[in-house]
Write an enzyme that holds these catalytic residues in place. Structure first.
Site, PDB file in Angstrom:
ATOM      1  N   GLY A  35      89.091  45.389  32.149  1.00  0.00           N
ATOM      2  CA  GLY A  35      89.949  46.565  32.041  1.00  0.00           C
ATOM      3  C   GLY A  35      91.001  46.733  33.064  1.00  0.00           C
ATOM      4  O   GLY A  35      90.825  46.309  34.159  1.00  0.00           O
ATOM      5  N   LYS A  86      83.806  31.388  34.782  1.00  0.00           N
ATOM      6  CA  LYS A  86      83.589  32.458  35.801  1.00  0.00           C
ATOM      7  C   LYS A  86      82.216  31.742  36.335  1.00  0.00           C
ATOM      8  O   LYS A  86      82.078  31.897  37.775  1.00  0.00           O
ATOM      9  CB  LYS A  86      83.176  33.802  35.283  1.00  0.00           C
ATOM     10  CG  LYS A  86      84.423  34.633  34.832  1.00  0.00           C
ATOM     11  CD  LYS A  86      84.190  35.625  34.099  1.00  0.00           C
ATOM     12  CE  LYS A  86      85.679  36.466  33.714  1.00  0.00           C
ATOM     13  NZ  LYS A  86      85.144  37.485  32.391  1.00  0.00           N
TER      14      LYS A  86
HETATM   15  P1  NDP Z   1      98.373  40.630  29.068  1.00  0.00           P
HETATM   16  O1  NDP Z   1      98.447  39.674  27.933  1.00  0.00           O
HETATM   17  O2  NDP Z   1      97.853  41.977  28.974  1.00  0.00           O
HETATM   18  O3  NDP Z   1      99.584  40.541  29.987  1.00  0.00           O
HETATM   19  C1  NDP Z   1     100.293  39.339  30.315  1.00  0.00           C
HETATM   20  C2  NDP Z   1     101.778  39.566  31.130  1.00  0.00           C
HETATM   21  O4  NDP Z   1     102.084  38.431  31.404  1.00  0.00           O
HETATM   22  C3  NDP Z   1     102.634  40.403  30.182  1.00  0.00           C
HETATM   23  O5  NDP Z   1     103.376  41.399  30.870  1.00  0.00           O
HETATM   24  C4  NDP Z   1     103.716  39.286  29.726  1.00  0.00           C
HETATM   25  O6  NDP Z   1     105.073  39.811  29.550  1.00  0.00           O
HETATM   26  C5  NDP Z   1     103.592  38.653  30.887  1.00  0.00           C
HETATM   27  N1  NDP Z   1     103.653  37.074  30.769  1.00  0.00           N
HETATM   28  C6  NDP Z   1     102.821  36.313  30.048  1.00  0.00           C
HETATM   29  N2  NDP Z   1     103.083  34.919  29.952  1.00  0.00           N
HETATM   30  C7  NDP Z   1     104.481  34.889  30.800  1.00  0.00           C
HETATM   31  C8  NDP Z   1     105.227  33.999  31.220  1.00  0.00           C
HETATM   32  N3  NDP Z   1     105.277  32.749  30.936  1.00  0.00           N
HETATM   33  N4  NDP Z   1     106.265  34.080  31.967  1.00  0.00           N
HETATM   34  C9  NDP Z   1     106.529  35.688  32.485  1.00  0.00           C
HETATM   35  N5  NDP Z   1     105.805  36.625  31.995  1.00  0.00           N
HETATM   36  C10 NDP Z   1     104.804  36.245  31.261  1.00  0.00           C
HETATM   37  O7  NDP Z   1      97.160  39.989  30.146  1.00  0.00           O
HETATM   38  P2  NDP Z   1      96.014  40.769  31.059  1.00  0.00           P
HETATM   39  O8  NDP Z   1      96.628  41.623  31.903  1.00  0.00           O
HETATM   40  O9  NDP Z   1      94.972  41.061  30.114  1.00  0.00           O
HETATM   41  O10 NDP Z   1      95.553  39.498  31.860  1.00  0.00           O
HETATM   42  C11 NDP Z   1      96.354  38.873  32.783  1.00  0.00           C
HETATM   43  C12 NDP Z   1      95.302  37.994  33.598  1.00  0.00           C
HETATM   44  O11 NDP Z   1      94.253  38.629  34.234  1.00  0.00           O
HETATM   45  C13 NDP Z   1      94.774  36.690  32.792  1.00  0.00           C
HETATM   46  O12 NDP Z   1      94.555  35.601  33.595  1.00  0.00           O
HETATM   47  C14 NDP Z   1      93.214  37.287  32.558  1.00  0.00           C
HETATM   48  O13 NDP Z   1      92.330  36.256  32.482  1.00  0.00           O
HETATM   49  C15 NDP Z   1      92.894  37.937  33.760  1.00  0.00           C
HETATM   50  N6  NDP Z   1      91.798  39.157  33.760  1.00  0.00           N
HETATM   51  C16 NDP Z   1      92.187  39.928  32.744  1.00  0.00           C
HETATM   52  C17 NDP Z   1      91.304  41.181  32.299  1.00  0.00           C
HETATM   53  C18 NDP Z   1      91.425  42.139  31.714  1.00  0.00           C
HETATM   54  O14 NDP Z   1      90.421  43.193  31.546  1.00  0.00           O
HETATM   55  N7  NDP Z   1      92.335  42.140  30.849  1.00  0.00           N
HETATM   56  C19 NDP Z   1      90.202  40.967  33.577  1.00  0.00           C
HETATM   57  C20 NDP Z   1      90.109  40.259  34.573  1.00  0.00           C
HETATM   58  C21 NDP Z   1      91.072  39.135  34.712  1.00  0.00           C
HETATM   59  P3  NDP Z   1     105.456  40.884  28.399  1.00  0.00           P
HETATM   60  O15 NDP Z   1     104.811  42.300  28.906  1.00  0.00           O
HETATM   61  O16 NDP Z   1     106.711  40.873  28.474  1.00  0.00           O
HETATM   62  O17 NDP Z   1     104.842  40.289  27.254  1.00  0.00           O
HETATM   63  N1  HSE Z   2      88.455  38.735  28.861  1.00  0.00           N
HETATM   64  C1  HSE Z   2      87.656  38.984  30.200  1.00  0.00           C
HETATM   65  C2  HSE Z   2      86.378  39.572  29.723  1.00  0.00           C
HETATM   66  C3  HSE Z   2      88.386  39.853  31.056  1.00  0.00           C
HETATM   67  O1  HSE Z   2      86.273  40.114  28.431  1.00  0.00           O
HETATM   68  O2  HSE Z   2      85.436  39.770  30.388  1.00  0.00           O
HETATM   69  C4  HSE Z   2      87.811  39.896  32.421  1.00  0.00           C
HETATM   70  O3  HSE Z   2      87.680  38.721  32.990  1.00  0.00           O
END
Ligand code: NDP
Ligand code: HSE
Length: 429
Positions: A302, A205
């Site tokens: 979140g 970041k």
């Molecule tokens: P999760 O692990 O909660 O969700 C990932 C999703 O992607 C799941 O639905 C999974 O499927 C699907 N998935 C993973 N790999 C594959 C693949 N190869 N092909 C198809 N589907 C796939 O991740 P997050 O939502 O937490 O994070 C997503 C992105 O957002 C990341 O890049 C993260 O860094 C970014 N991010 C996250 C934040 C957070 O607060 N969590 C905040 C800011 C950014 P299934 O449901 O079937 O397992």
């Molecule tokens: N894993 C990241 C954090 C999600 O805790 O800040 C938001 O980018």
């Protein structure tokens, strides 16, 4: 009103947040984008997985080709996370003339330049607001509101998981492991939480923000990095005694065309507003030469806060914005700026030693610091065992090189058992 089909890759924490926002704020989003958004497809790993949100099986797919080959889908929202597959999905989508929105800082920090070039070539838009600081609109702030400034420094708490862990350890006495488990349950942590805990996520970041702010390509490998896994309850207590709070800070400063870039646990004065940024909240303090100091505060992780940034980007695309200015700085490596080695940096330091309770050990240690031009502001000592004493120092601002030279010699003293902690201090001067 135009109907626009989009696809969401990933239906985890952020993907479901985006879905909920699109449903709950449908009317407002329609008004603001002048479009009716339809989520045509959602890519997941496992179609049969039990999900909290009731969603038609028709929409779910585990085959990216269903999305790439569907010409009616205009925007692809990448929220699968990880590196190679996410990158390839975005490249394939752009080559199929689809605009991209992503929250993936790992991919942007590593391959932003390559992806933006493809976006330019394919004449599609590429937005990534959610990749830095979750719900805080920092990318737009840097690229639009602050463009009149020369940005001098950015100091931020930009990882929600580590901030959650440190606040729970500090305010509620939770163990590191308990607090991490809670952060994972709340959906803040990355799939592999090492990225959060060891500071990689914050480094990605910071690389993105520094590239945009200083108009130069910043290689994330050049950023000094330390995580929070070694922070102990003892250090948190000592920090409190000295009037400080421990936070994982990401720091970027520009002076004389040289960049200072670092991510590490830091003692900050408990009276500073940053010290009261708790839980998964993030805060970013920017200093511009015209605006002065500016602080942005909000939820850095979140489902809903991150979803807010993602949906904002979708709406920007639908408003038919011209090429986003935010692509420029990351693309532009003409204005090269050197990154300082960590030895060249200066900070105040908190240093804690475990020593034998013998006459002269404090004097010997202080003499070594003095001989290396490190001046001490405060000292405290506590007997932890009949033989062992914890000796904690706060130094004045010192060159890291001088601190390292002192510690090399202190380590060799007969009555010094261990240098248990070395943590930098940020006084925001
Ligand atoms: P999760 O692990 O909660 O969700 C990932 C999703 O992607 C799941 O639905 C999974 O499927 C699907 N998935 C993973 N790999 C594959 C693949 N190869 N092909 C198809 N589907 C796939 O991740 P997050 O939502 O937490 O994070 C997503 C992105 O957002 C990341 O890049 C993260 O860094 C970014 N991010 C996250 C934040 C957070 O607060 N969590 C905040 C800011 C950014 P299934 O449901 O079937 O397992
Ligand atoms: N894993 C990241 C954090 C999600 O805790 O800040 C938001 O980018």
């Amino acid at each position: 009103m135009e109907k626009v089909k989009i696809a969401i890759l990933g239906f985890g924490n952020v993907g479901t947040g985006v879905w909920k926002i699109l449903q709950e704020n449908k009317k407002e989003i329609m008004k603001r984008s002048n479009c009716q958004i339809e989520v045509a497809k959602i890519l997941v790993n496992d179609i049969n997985k039990k999900r909290d949100i009731d969603i038609s099986k028709e929409i779910l797919t585990d085959n990216i080709d269903d999305i790439i080959n569907d010409e009616s889908i205009k925007i692809v929202v990448e929220l699968v996370g990880g590196r190679d597959e996410a990158k390839q999905y975005m490249i394939r989508a752009m080559k199929a003339k689809k605009h991209i929105v992503t929250a993936n800082k790992l991919v942007i920090a590593n391959w932003g330049e390559e992806l933006f070039k493809i976006a330019d070539e394919e004449n599609v838009l590429f937005y990534y607001e959610a990749s830095v600081a979750g719900g805080i609109p920092i990318i737009r702030e840097i690229n639009e509101s602050l463009t009149a400034n020369r940005i001098e420094q950015i100091i931020g708490i930009i990882n929600g998981t580590t901030n959650y862990i440190l606040s729970k350890m500090t305010l509620e006495g939770l163990s590191f492991e308990q607090a991490l488990k809670e952060a994972q349950e709340k959906g803040y942590a990355e799939a592999d939480p090492t990225s959060d805990v060891e500071g990689y996520d914050a480094v990605y970041k910071l690389a993105i923000m520094a590239s945009l702010s200083f108009g130069t390509k910043v290689d994330h490998d050049r950023i000094y990095r330390e995580g929070i896994s070694k922070i102990s309850a003892v250090d948190i207590e000592y920090a409190k005694k000295f009037g400080y709070t421990i936070k994982l800070l990401a720091i970027a400063k520009e002076e004389n065309n040289k960049l200072e870039l670092r991510v590490h646990p830091t003692l900050i004065p408990s009276s500073h507003p940053m010290a009261n940024v708790n839980d998964a909240f993030n805060a970013i303090l920017i200093k511009g030469n015209a605006v002065g100091e500016l602080m942005l505060y909000g939820q850095g992780a979140g489902d809903m806060p991150t979803g807010s940034a993602v949906v904002g980007d979708i709406i920007s695309i639908l408003r038919n914005n011209v090429k986003p200015s935010e692509l420029k700085a990351l693309n532009d490596d003409a204005d090269f700026k050197e990154v300082k080695k960590s030895e060249e940096n200066e900070s105040e330091f908190y240093i804690r030693l475990n020593v034998n309770d013998r006459a002269g050990v404090l004097g010997d240690t202080a003499k070594i610091f003095g001989g290396n031009n490190v001046s001490i502001t405060s000292i405290t000592q506590d007997v932890v065992h009949k033989e062992h004493v914890l000796l904690a120092f706060i130094t004045h601002k010192s060159a890291e090189k001088n601190i390292n030279n002192s510690l090399k010699k202190i380590k060799e003293l007969e009555n010094v058992n261990e240098i248990e902690s070395i943590i930098r201090i940020e006084s925001f001067n």
